[in-house]
Scaffold this motif. Structure first.
Motif, PDB file in Angstrom:
ATOM      1  N   GLY A   9     -38.649  12.988 -29.930  1.00 50.89           N
ATOM      2  CA  GLY A   9     -39.160  14.056 -29.052  1.00 50.89           C
ATOM      3  C   GLY A   9     -40.455  13.615 -28.408  1.00 50.89           C
ATOM      4  O   GLY A   9     -41.526  14.148 -28.718  1.00 50.89           O
ATOM      5  N   ALA A  10     -40.351  12.618 -27.501  1.00 51.05           N
ATOM      6  CA  ALA A  10     -41.566  11.988 -26.956  1.00 51.05           C
ATOM      7  C   ALA A  10     -41.700  12.178 -25.451  1.00 51.05           C
ATOM      8  O   ALA A  10     -42.497  11.512 -24.808  1.00 51.05           O
ATOM      9  N   SER A  11     -40.941  13.113 -24.879  1.00 53.32           N
ATOM     10  CA  SER A  11     -40.904  13.234 -23.416  1.00 53.32           C
ATOM     11  C   SER A  11     -42.194  13.775 -22.812  1.00 53.32           C
ATOM     12  O   SER A  11     -42.508  13.505 -21.660  1.00 53.32           O
ATOM     13  N   ARG A  34     -34.783  13.424 -23.622  1.00 55.14           N
ATOM     14  CA  ARG A  34     -33.483  14.084 -23.403  1.00 55.14           C
ATOM     15  C   ARG A  34     -32.962  13.912 -21.989  1.00 55.14           C
ATOM     16  O   ARG A  34     -31.920  14.465 -21.651  1.00 55.14           O
ATOM     17  N   ASP A  53     -30.914  14.487 -28.313  1.00 62.28           N
ATOM     18  CA  ASP A  53     -31.146  15.918 -28.492  1.00 62.28           C
ATOM     19  C   ASP A  53     -30.909  16.183 -29.973  1.00 62.28           C
ATOM     20  O   ASP A  53     -29.792  15.931 -30.468  1.00 62.28           O
ATOM     21  N   VAL A  54     -31.921  16.676 -30.687  1.00 57.18           N
ATOM     22  CA  VAL A  54     -31.784  16.795 -32.148  1.00 57.18           C
ATOM     23  C   VAL A  54     -30.784  17.866 -32.562  1.00 57.18           C
ATOM     24  O   VAL A  54     -30.423  17.960 -33.735  1.00 57.18           O
ATOM     25  N   ASN A  78     -41.186  14.950 -34.104  1.00 55.36           N
ATOM     26  CA  ASN A  78     -42.092  15.815 -33.348  1.00 55.36           C
ATOM     27  C   ASN A  78     -41.378  16.951 -32.619  1.00 55.36           C
ATOM     28  O   ASN A  78     -41.960  18.011 -32.392  1.00 55.36           O
ATOM     29  N   GLY A  80     -39.764  20.097 -31.166  1.00 59.04           N
ATOM     30  CA  GLY A  80     -39.799  21.467 -31.660  1.00 59.04           C
ATOM     31  C   GLY A  80     -39.882  22.462 -30.514  1.00 59.04           C
ATOM     32  O   GLY A  80     -40.255  22.105 -29.393  1.00 59.04           O
ATOM     33  N   VAL A  81     -39.495  23.695 -30.800  1.00 60.42           N
ATOM     34  CA  VAL A  81     -39.600  24.789 -29.815  1.00 60.42           C
ATOM     35  C   VAL A  81     -40.255  25.995 -30.491  1.00 60.42           C
ATOM     36  O   VAL A  81     -40.160  26.163 -31.705  1.00 60.42           O
ATOM     37  N   SER A 130     -46.659  23.199 -38.483  1.00 65.08           N
ATOM     38  CA  SER A 130     -47.698  24.038 -37.881  1.00 65.08           C
ATOM     39  C   SER A 130     -48.363  24.817 -39.000  1.00 65.08           C
ATOM     40  O   SER A 130     -47.698  25.175 -39.985  1.00 65.08           O
ATOM     41  N   TYR A 146     -40.794  31.553 -35.340  1.00 66.44           N
ATOM     42  CA  TYR A 146     -41.378  30.205 -35.331  1.00 66.44           C
ATOM     43  C   TYR A 146     -42.018  29.910 -36.688  1.00 66.44           C
ATOM     44  O   TYR A 146     -41.841  28.825 -37.252  1.00 66.44           O
ATOM     45  N   HIS A 174     -50.131  19.512 -39.268  1.00 63.37           N
ATOM     46  CA  HIS A 174     -50.479  20.528 -38.272  1.00 63.37           C
ATOM     47  C   HIS A 174     -51.344  19.846 -37.216  1.00 63.37           C
ATOM     48  O   HIS A 174     -52.403  19.296 -37.554  1.00 63.37           O
ATOM     49  N   PRO A 175     -50.909  19.870 -35.940  1.00 65.74           N
ATOM     50  CA  PRO A 175     -51.660  19.123 -34.922  1.00 65.74           C
ATOM     51  C   PRO A 175     -52.920  19.831 -34.428  1.00 65.74           C
ATOM     52  O   PRO A 175     -53.640  19.289 -33.586  1.00 65.74           O
ATOM     53  N   TRP A 177     -54.393  23.573 -32.630  1.00 66.81           N
ATOM     54  CA  TRP A 177     -53.874  24.336 -31.490  1.00 66.81           C
ATOM     55  C   TRP A 177     -54.181  23.495 -30.253  1.00 66.81           C
ATOM     56  O   TRP A 177     -55.353  23.298 -29.903  1.00 66.81           O
ATOM     57  N   MET A 182     -46.450  24.012 -24.926  1.00 68.26           N
ATOM     58  CA  MET A 182     -46.280  24.977 -26.014  1.00 68.26           C
ATOM     59  C   MET A 182     -47.600  25.660 -26.358  1.00 68.26           C
ATOM     60  O   MET A 182     -47.658  26.879 -26.530  1.00 68.26           O
ATOM     61  N   GLY A 183     -48.675  24.905 -26.475  1.00 69.09           N
ATOM     62  CA  GLY A 183     -49.965  25.464 -26.916  1.00 69.09           C
ATOM     63  C   GLY A 183     -50.662  26.286 -25.838  1.00 69.09           C
ATOM     64  O   GLY A 183     -51.445  27.190 -26.156  1.00 69.09           O
TER      65      GLY A 183
END
Ligand SMILES: NC(=O)c1ccc[n+]([C@@H]2O[C@H](COP(=O)([O-])OP(=O)(O)OC[C@H]3O[C@@H](n4cnc5c(N)ncnc54)[C@H](OP(=O)(O)O)[C@@H]3O)[C@@H](O)[C@H]2O)c1
Length: 223
Positions: A9-11, A34, A53-54, A78, A80-81, A130, A146, A174-175, A177, A182-183
């Motif tokens: 998931g590096a796009s 993807r 696509d996972v 990585n 995630g949605v 997270s 989530y 946890h990265p 916020w 997404m953030g």
């Protein structure tokens, strides 16, 4: 010999920044996207790329076969949605539930199951969890679907850490916020700062910390 990292998931966002920073530091980067445009952006950084696509079981099994000759020093799951921002007592639709859980839990379970042949003694495996998945530090119920998905992902990581104990150090990260799609624009951290910290945390994490849940700066988070 250069170090190797796998980024699922590096796009864009955090995953793309991991690819950028590891490539800039001379690592061999194996990165998934993807669509062709994502792969082209990653190839421009010097990454080896593959389509994944996972949520697609055939694609997951193909990626395992395609990379079977490689060994990874670091593997980062990585993708995630977030889904809809609903609070507790607002039932998610089944479609929403299936999308978030399938991407954030089922996908990592499929990917992690393909990893053992790609890992060496001393490898490190991180899932992007997270703090919102923490039950021990829970103070809000916003985004409850989530949160449930990341709590389940933490369970998956813990089980992987038991399965891979003695070879691979596994952590849920946890990265912070972070200012990504997404953030959102009001988040605390730039993607560069978050990823730079997580890279250092992954570098310094020891086998004794196998199965830990860590903030981007390496501090422990209660499960
Ligand atoms: N940003 C934050 O503040 C924050 C905080 C805590 C945790 N996290 C976690 O950190 C990770 C990265 O977040 P981000 O902020 O970088 O999010 P983002 O900007 O929304 O990027 C999400 C990434 O996941 C990929 N993805 C989504 N569904 C996928 C699927 N089915 N298969 C493969 N890849 C898929 C996306 O690929 P496409 O481009 O193809 O859609 C994209 O690369 C996520 O797991 C997220 O839950 C983020």
């Amino acid at each position: 010999m250069s170090k190797t990292v796998l980024i699922i998931g590096a796009s864009r966002g955090i995953g793309f920044e991991f690819a950028t920073q590891y490539a800039a530091n001379g690592w061999q980067v194996f990165a998934s996207g993807r669509d062709e445009a994502a792969l082209a952006r990653l190839q421009a950084l010097g990454c080896h790329t593959f389509m994944l696509d996972v949520t697609d079981p055939v694609a997951v099994s193909n990626f395992g076969k395609k990379l079977s000759a490689e060994k990874m020093d670091v593997a980062i799951v990585n993708a995630g949605v977030a889904g809809e921002r609903t609070a507790a007592m607002q039932a998610p639709t089944q479609q929403e539930f299936d999308w978030v859980m399938r991407t954030n839990v089922w996908g990592p379970m499929q990917v992690i199951a393909q990893l053992p042949p790609l890992l060496n003694k001393g490898s490190k495996l991180a899932v992007l969890s997270s703090r919102m998945g923490s039950i021990g530090s829970r103070a809000s119920n916003a985004w409850w679907l989530y949160r449930a998905s990341k709590a389940a992902l933490n369970s998956v990581l813990k089980d992987a850490s038991i399965a891979l104990s003695g070879t691979t150090t596994c952590v849920a990260l946890h990265p912070g916020w972070v200012r990504t799609e997404m953030g959102g624009a009001n988040a605390d951290l730039s993607v560069q700062e978050s990823v730079n910290n997580m890279r250092h945390t992954l570098l310094s994490v020891t086998p004794g910390q196998n199965g830990s849940y860590l903030n981007y700066d390496g501090e422990e988070i209660p499960w």
